[in-house]
Scaffold this motif. Structure first.
Motif, short mmCIF file in Angstrom:
data_model
loop_
_atom_site.label_atom_id
_atom_site.label_comp_id
_atom_site.label_asym_id
_atom_site.label_seq_id
_atom_site.Cartn_x
_atom_site.Cartn_y
_atom_site.Cartn_z
N LEU A 2 0.84 -1.21 0.00
CA LEU A 2 0.00 0.00 0.00
C LEU A 2 0.87 1.25 0.00
O LEU A 2 1.81 1.36 0.78
CB LEU A 2 -0.92 0.01 1.22
CG LEU A 2 -1.93 -1.14 1.32
CD1 LEU A 2 -2.69 -1.07 2.65
CD2 LEU A 2 -2.90 -1.11 0.14
N ASP A 3 0.54 2.19 -0.86
CA ASP A 3 1.29 3.44 -0.92
C ASP A 3 1.07 4.25 0.37
O ASP A 3 -0.05 4.29 0.89
CB ASP A 3 0.82 4.26 -2.12
CG ASP A 3 1.69 5.46 -2.38
OD1 ASP A 3 2.70 5.31 -3.10
OD2 ASP A 3 1.37 6.55 -1.87
N LEU A 22 -1.85 6.56 0.25
CA LEU A 22 -3.06 5.91 -0.25
C LEU A 22 -4.31 6.72 0.08
O LEU A 22 -4.44 7.28 1.17
CB LEU A 22 -3.19 4.53 0.40
CG LEU A 22 -4.49 3.77 0.13
CD1 LEU A 22 -4.42 3.03 -1.18
CD2 LEU A 22 -4.80 2.81 1.27
N TRP A 76 -8.26 6.09 0.56
CA TRP A 76 -9.26 5.04 0.75
C TRP A 76 -10.64 5.69 0.84
O TRP A 76 -10.93 6.44 1.76
CB TRP A 76 -8.97 4.23 2.01
CG TRP A 76 -9.92 3.09 2.22
CD1 TRP A 76 -10.61 2.41 1.26
CD2 TRP A 76 -10.29 2.50 3.48
NE1 TRP A 76 -11.38 1.42 1.83
CE2 TRP A 76 -11.20 1.44 3.18
CE3 TRP A 76 -9.91 2.74 4.80
CZ2 TRP A 76 -11.75 0.65 4.18
CZ3 TRP A 76 -10.46 1.94 5.79
CH2 TRP A 76 -11.37 0.92 5.49
N ARG A 112 -2.41 4.81 4.77
CA ARG A 112 -2.73 3.39 4.69
C ARG A 112 -3.10 2.75 6.03
O ARG A 112 -3.58 1.61 6.06
CB ARG A 112 -1.54 2.64 4.09
CG ARG A 112 -0.24 2.84 4.86
CD ARG A 112 0.96 2.40 4.06
NE ARG A 112 2.20 2.72 4.77
CZ ARG A 112 3.42 2.52 4.28
NH1 ARG A 112 3.55 1.98 3.08
NH2 ARG A 112 4.49 2.83 4.98
N ARG A 139 2.36 -0.36 -6.32
CA ARG A 139 1.62 -0.22 -5.07
C ARG A 139 0.20 0.27 -5.33
O ARG A 139 -0.06 0.93 -6.34
CB ARG A 139 2.32 0.79 -4.14
CG ARG A 139 3.58 0.26 -3.46
CD ARG A 139 4.16 1.31 -2.55
NE ARG A 139 5.19 0.77 -1.66
CZ ARG A 139 5.83 1.48 -0.76
NH1 ARG A 139 5.55 2.78 -0.60
NH2 ARG A 139 6.75 0.92 0.01
#
Length: 290
Positions: free
Chosen positions: A188-189, A192, A194, A208, A257
């Motif tokens: 996961l970057d 990230l 979400w 993340r 990623r």
């Protein structure tokens, strides 16, 4: 036909209409009208109920598209298209056919092109049946879908190749299965995004940590998951301990990623996802889960 029997066809019909119209509200209206028309038929007068309903929904959808064109309206929704992701030979077609960018491209197609493309490329319907729906020959239906496909070919492409995206998603699933916190952080970057889309709200989290905690927690509760195609890119469908789908994830992969994950948790989208898998002959169980 009883209302209970109609329900067996309903989700597939809504899935078709939603992809043609780009709007679930209009799709629900079209399917409801199809049900009313079926209810007015004499008992036993319809030999192939599934085909009859698909024809009616297709023609009603064309009417809606033409009415929109006359009014200058464009309505889109973000219901994801879900398909199997276990046939490498079909990857190019699926990646080309699906995606949120596709909605914009579909808006530039004529009603016949749009319906022919959706029914054939997304729902694997033969051109002989599509031709009957749009009142054209099978060859004409094939040409309409081909014209649509050429236009769709210019839709936005992900930066990673399909097999690279699948590798990253598979690594995520393996880490989730093993409860490997460090491996999850690796795939996961750090920046990230979400996004969780529920029935009535949307939440967005940066970083993340929250996703990692949710994945580890889900594994401890007995959740399982496997890779599927979501809008033409590798994603994840998750099941709860009772075997019911509880979440759908669309994953954006860049430089090895995940940089963005969109999770769908509302029952309507999950039901539509399962219906799409069934309509293409897919497995809706959690086989091969991580």
């Amino acid at each position: 036909m009883s209302a209970e029997e109609f329900q067996a066809h309903r989700e597939r019909l809504v899935a078709i209409a939603a992809r043609v119209l780009g709007n679930r509200t209009d799709a629900e209206d079209v399917v409801q009208e199809a049900w009313l028309r079926l209810a007015r038929q004499e008992p036993g007068s319809v030999d192939n109920v599934a085909g009859w309903l698909t024809t009616v929904v297709g023609r009603l959808s064309i009417d809606v598209l033409r009415a929109r064109t006359a009014k200058g309206e464009v309505l889109y929704d973000t219901h994801p298209v879900v398909a199997e992701d276990d046939d490498p030979a079909d990857q190019a077609l699926q990646a080309e056919s699906l995606g949120l960018a596709l909605l914009v491209v579909l808006g530039s197609l004529g009603p016949d092109e749009r319906l022919a493309f959706v029914l054939h490329d997304m729902f694997a319907m033969p051109f002989s049946e599509i031709g009957a729906i749009i009142d054209k020959s099978a060859d004409a239906a094939k040409m309409a879908a081909s014209r649509a496909r050429r236009k769709v070919h210019g839709a936005a492409r992900p930066t990673a190749r399909p097999h690279q995206q699948r590798q990253v998603v598979d690594a995520f699933l393996a880490a989730a299965r093993d409860g490997d916190f460090e491996a999850l952080l690796t795939v996961l970057d750090p920046d990230l995004t979400w996004e969780v889309k529920g029935a009535r709200d949307v939440t967005v989290t940066r970083g993340r940590a929250e996703l990692v905690r949710a994945v580890v927690r889900g594994g401890g509760l007995g959740f399982t998951a496997r890779r599927v195609l979501v809008d033409g890119q590798p994603g994840i469908l998750a099941w709860g301990p009772a075997g019911h789908p509880v979440g759908l994830m669309a994953c954006t992969v860049e430089d090895g990623r995940m940089t963005r994950v969109v999770s769908y948790t509302d029952r309507a989208r999950l039901n539509t996802a399962v219906s799409m898998l069934r309509s293409r002959g897919g497995d809706t169980s959690s086989r091969g889960s991580a």
